[in-house]
Design a protein around this motif. Structure first.
Motif, PDB file in Angstrom:
ATOM      1  N   THR A   1       1.442   2.228  -3.559  1.00 11.40           N
ATOM      2  CA  THR A   1       0.318   2.491  -4.443  1.00 11.40           C
ATOM      3  C   THR A   1      -0.018   3.885  -4.504  1.00 11.40           C
ATOM      4  O   THR A   1      -0.046   4.669  -3.490  1.00 11.40           O
TER       5      THR A   1
ATOM      6  N   VAL B   1      -7.861  -4.960  -2.268  1.00  8.44           N
ATOM      7  CA  VAL B   1      -6.919  -3.827  -2.585  1.00  8.44           C
ATOM      8  C   VAL B   1      -6.326  -4.074  -4.048  1.00  8.44           C
ATOM      9  O   VAL B   1      -5.616  -5.126  -4.283  1.00  8.44           O
TER      10      VAL B   1
ATOM     11  N   ALA C   1      -3.948  -1.769  -7.384  1.00  8.63           N
ATOM     12  CA  ALA C   1      -3.370  -0.795  -7.924  1.00  8.63           C
ATOM     13  C   ALA C   1      -3.741  -0.479  -9.041  1.00  8.63           C
ATOM     14  O   ALA C   1      -3.451  -1.203 -10.045  1.00  8.63           O
TER      15      ALA C   1
ATOM     16  N   TYR D   1     -10.237  -0.053  -3.656  1.00  9.45           N
ATOM     17  CA  TYR D   1     -10.454  -1.104  -2.692  1.00  9.45           C
ATOM     18  C   TYR D   1     -12.010  -1.303  -2.528  1.00  9.45           C
ATOM     19  O   TYR D   1     -13.032  -0.454  -2.552  1.00  9.45           O
TER      20      TYR D   1
ATOM     21  N   THR E   1       1.554   2.430  -9.250  1.00  9.11           N
ATOM     22  CA  THR E   1       2.314   1.896  -8.257  1.00  9.11           C
ATOM     23  C   THR E   1       3.702   2.527  -8.332  1.00  9.11           C
ATOM     24  O   THR E   1       4.058   2.765  -9.740  1.00  9.11           O
TER      25      THR E   1
ATOM     26  N   LEU F   1       0.832  -1.166  -0.031  1.00  9.59           N
ATOM     27  CA  LEU F   1       0.061  -0.014   0.106  1.00  9.59           C
ATOM     28  C   LEU F   1       0.795   1.308  -0.076  1.00  9.59           C
ATOM     29  O   LEU F   1       0.456   2.195  -0.636  1.00  9.59           O
TER      30      LEU F   1
END
Length: 92
Positions: free
Chosen positions: A31, A43, A45, A36, A48, A28
């Motif tokens: 990201t 979750v 991305a 989400y 990223t 996270l």
């Protein structure tokens, strides 16, 4: 300063570049943009930024390259990604 439309969601302006795939697995903290789904606890991305040595690898699933120059959001996004400043601190 270059900025993107503040729509709060992918509106029709983003239609040409909306991703068909997502990235799973990035931490996270790496990201930059993602999704989400709370009730599924998933979750994913869409953008990223991974630290690689002294630099960063920016990965996105947005369809940017085919639309650079013809789509203002794709052009703006690429410009933003390429000019992001490096993180202030990095532990090597």
């Amino acid at each position: 300063m270059v900025s993107q439309p503040e729509t709060g969601r992918f509106d029709f302006e983003y239609l040409p570049i909306v991703p068909e795939r997502v990235l799973t697995g990035p931490l996270l903290e790496h990201t930059v943009a993602g999704l989400y789904v709370g009730w599924l606890h998933n979750v994913a991305a869409l953008v990223t930024r991974l630290p690689i040595g002294k630099g960063d690898l920016i990965i996105t699933t947005f369809h940017l390259l085919p639309h650079i120059g013809s789509d203002p959001i794709a052009t703006c996004s690429c410009r933003i990604f390429l000019t992001w400043p490096p993180p202030a601190t990095r532990q090597e």
